[in-house]
Design a protein around this motif. Sequence first.
Motif, mmCIF file in Angstrom:
data_model
loop_
_atom_site.group_PDB
_atom_site.id
_atom_site.type_symbol
_atom_site.label_atom_id
_atom_site.label_comp_id
_atom_site.label_asym_id
_atom_site.label_seq_id
_atom_site.Cartn_x
_atom_site.Cartn_y
_atom_site.Cartn_z
ATOM 1 N N ARG A 77 0.821 -1.216 0.000
ATOM 2 C CA ARG A 77 0.000 0.000 0.000
ATOM 3 C C ARG A 77 0.849 1.257 0.000
ATOM 4 N N VAL A 78 1.985 1.216 0.716
ATOM 5 C CA VAL A 78 2.898 2.362 0.724
ATOM 6 C C VAL A 78 3.372 2.674 -0.694
ATOM 7 N N ILE A 79 3.755 1.640 -1.424
ATOM 8 C CA ILE A 79 4.309 1.831 -2.762
ATOM 9 C C ILE A 79 3.212 2.073 -3.802
ATOM 10 N N GLY A 80 1.996 1.584 -3.540
ATOM 11 C CA GLY A 80 0.900 1.787 -4.488
ATOM 12 C C GLY A 80 0.630 0.593 -5.368
ATOM 13 N N SER A 81 0.808 -0.602 -4.806
ATOM 14 C CA SER A 81 0.624 -1.841 -5.554
ATOM 15 C C SER A 81 -0.385 -2.735 -4.833
ATOM 16 N N PRO A 82 -0.986 -3.668 -5.563
ATOM 17 C CA PRO A 82 -0.864 -3.894 -7.014
ATOM 18 C C PRO A 82 -1.681 -2.877 -7.800
ATOM 19 N N ASP A 83 -1.129 -2.442 -8.904
ATOM 20 C CA ASP A 83 -1.771 -1.416 -9.727
ATOM 21 C C ASP A 83 -1.979 -1.957 -11.137
ATOM 22 N N PRO A 84 -3.230 -2.251 -11.527
ATOM 23 C CA PRO A 84 -3.473 -2.774 -12.877
ATOM 24 C C PRO A 84 -3.096 -1.783 -13.971
ATOM 25 N N TYR A 85 -2.997 -0.492 -13.599
ATOM 26 C CA TYR A 85 -2.565 0.512 -14.576
ATOM 27 C C TYR A 85 -1.044 0.577 -14.679
ATOM 28 N N ALA A 86 -0.346 -0.090 -13.736
ATOM 29 C CA ALA A 86 1.126 -0.156 -13.715
ATOM 30 C C ALA A 86 1.765 1.228 -13.621
ATOM 31 N N LYS A 87 1.129 2.136 -12.869
ATOM 32 C CA LYS A 87 1.659 3.494 -12.703
ATOM 33 C C LYS A 87 1.997 3.827 -11.257
ATOM 34 N N GLN A 88 1.410 3.114 -10.300
ATOM 35 C CA GLN A 88 1.611 3.364 -8.874
ATOM 36 C C GLN A 88 1.314 4.819 -8.496
ATOM 37 N N ILE A 89 0.272 5.364 -9.098
ATOM 38 C CA ILE A 89 -0.113 6.746 -8.836
ATOM 39 C C ILE A 89 -0.504 6.946 -7.374
ATOM 40 N N ASP A 90 -1.150 5.943 -6.765
ATOM 41 C CA ASP A 90 -1.643 6.089 -5.397
ATOM 42 C C ASP A 90 -0.643 5.536 -4.382
ATOM 43 N N GLY A 91 0.625 5.842 -4.597
ATOM 44 C CA GLY A 91 1.660 5.365 -3.689
ATOM 45 C C GLY A 91 2.992 6.010 -4.010
ATOM 46 N N PHE A 111 15.598 -5.972 2.464
ATOM 47 C CA PHE A 111 15.108 -5.325 1.246
ATOM 48 C C PHE A 111 13.875 -6.026 0.704
ATOM 49 N N GLY A 112 12.864 -5.250 0.364
ATOM 50 C CA GLY A 112 11.659 -5.800 -0.251
ATOM 51 C C GLY A 112 11.407 -5.185 -1.616
ATOM 52 N N GLN A 113 11.464 -6.021 -2.657
ATOM 53 C CA GLN A 113 11.151 -5.580 -4.017
ATOM 54 C C GLN A 113 9.647 -5.740 -4.220
ATOM 55 N N VAL A 114 8.959 -4.626 -4.412
ATOM 56 C CA VAL A 114 7.499 -4.640 -4.497
ATOM 57 C C VAL A 114 7.067 -4.794 -5.947
ATOM 58 N N SER A 115 6.263 -5.800 -6.210
ATOM 59 C CA SER A 115 5.724 -5.976 -7.554
ATOM 60 C C SER A 115 4.836 -4.788 -7.902
ATOM 61 N N ILE A 116 4.861 -4.391 -9.146
ATOM 62 C CA ILE A 116 4.080 -3.234 -9.566
ATOM 63 C C ILE A 116 2.614 -3.595 -9.782
#
Length: 402
Positions: free
Chosen positions: A46-60, A88-93
């Motif tokens: 949620r911090v990063i803005g994922s998962p985002d079906p638009y693949a933009k992470q606008i809300d994070g 380290f955590g790699q967040v999927s988009i």
Amino acid sequence: MPHVPQIKIPATYMRGGTSKGVFFRLQDLPEAAQVPGEARDKLLLRVIGSPDPYAKQIDGMGGATSSTSKTVIVAKATRPGHDVDYLFGQVSIDKPFVDWSGNCGNLSAAIGPYAISNGFIPADRIPENGTVTVTIWQANIGKTIIAHVPVTNGQVQETGDFELDGVTFPAAEVQLEFMDPAAEEGEGGAGASNSMFPTGQLVDELEVPGVGTLKATMINAGIPTIFVNALDVGYKGSELQDDINGDPKALAMFELIRAHGAMRMGLIAHLEDAARRQHTPKVAFVAPPADYVASSGKRVAAQDIDLLVRALSMGKLHHAMMGTAAVAIGTAAAIPGTLVSLAAGGRAHEAVRFGHPSGTLRVGAQAEQDAQSGDWAVKKAVMSRSARVLMEGWVRVPGDTF
């Protein structure tokens, strides 16, 4: 209408090398997220803005690329002889998962500065002017990283004249030593074997249905990495992001290579498991030196580099080079007979300068071969990056996120 208020969590937004991410002190996370598990993953998504079906992470806080969809948790050291633990955590988009299977070498450059600025280093070790050596336990892969951080007027020096291709502005140089970088099983499960070459070979014949049988060097160093020859997959090694990322067939081919290589390396048991392990292994292609124009317009001359390398991260060609993959490149270049050393002229190198899409990078490694077993070991890999705080304060997420 009932609603859930947002909560705020202390955080720092930092650039490290050619990546950036959101940094947290472990003790600042909500209690449920202070331990590994679903709550932590949901919070970071949620911090990063994922998962985002638009693949933009606008809300994070994410930037919709593998280099900018990253999180870091720093804690007081649990290992003797270390200053901090770094996770380290790699967040999927576009998918709902956080990949804990490997390190980020670029963000490693920010851990030392962060540790100094956030109270992890005793005041009596911080000179008015000089360098602080910070010993970091990389918890994902169970390895030690030593950072040499410049200090001016008692504070971390962030500005300077050190230039890093892939980063627009110069900054202060942070020297990193990746100690004994052959990957092994850590908290995130980076590798299935303590061997640098899990197949036992410097070069394997890797069968990839629909692609063919490729020569491949599969190495655990810095991060598990699969190297193939550029020509064998239809490329020159001088490609830029648009040449690969705009071609769905090319991306699918590289993902097939990655998945089959992951199985050969013992990182996954079934081919479909690769989709849930996007961060590792990496796949890269190499070629001998050649002239090319980097993404910035900078001309890179063949005479100024030892080889060309292009690497994919999270399914896309990286805009520069992942720091952990640079460790793998330096390590493989130090061992004669690997595809990397062959592309660099066929001899062992104590240091190489390689060309990547944004320019060049130098990395060194010290390799030794056991006289009896023939096994290779690397004492350390060394390179320089830079880091800078971009913003600090709090991030906010809805209170029912986790």
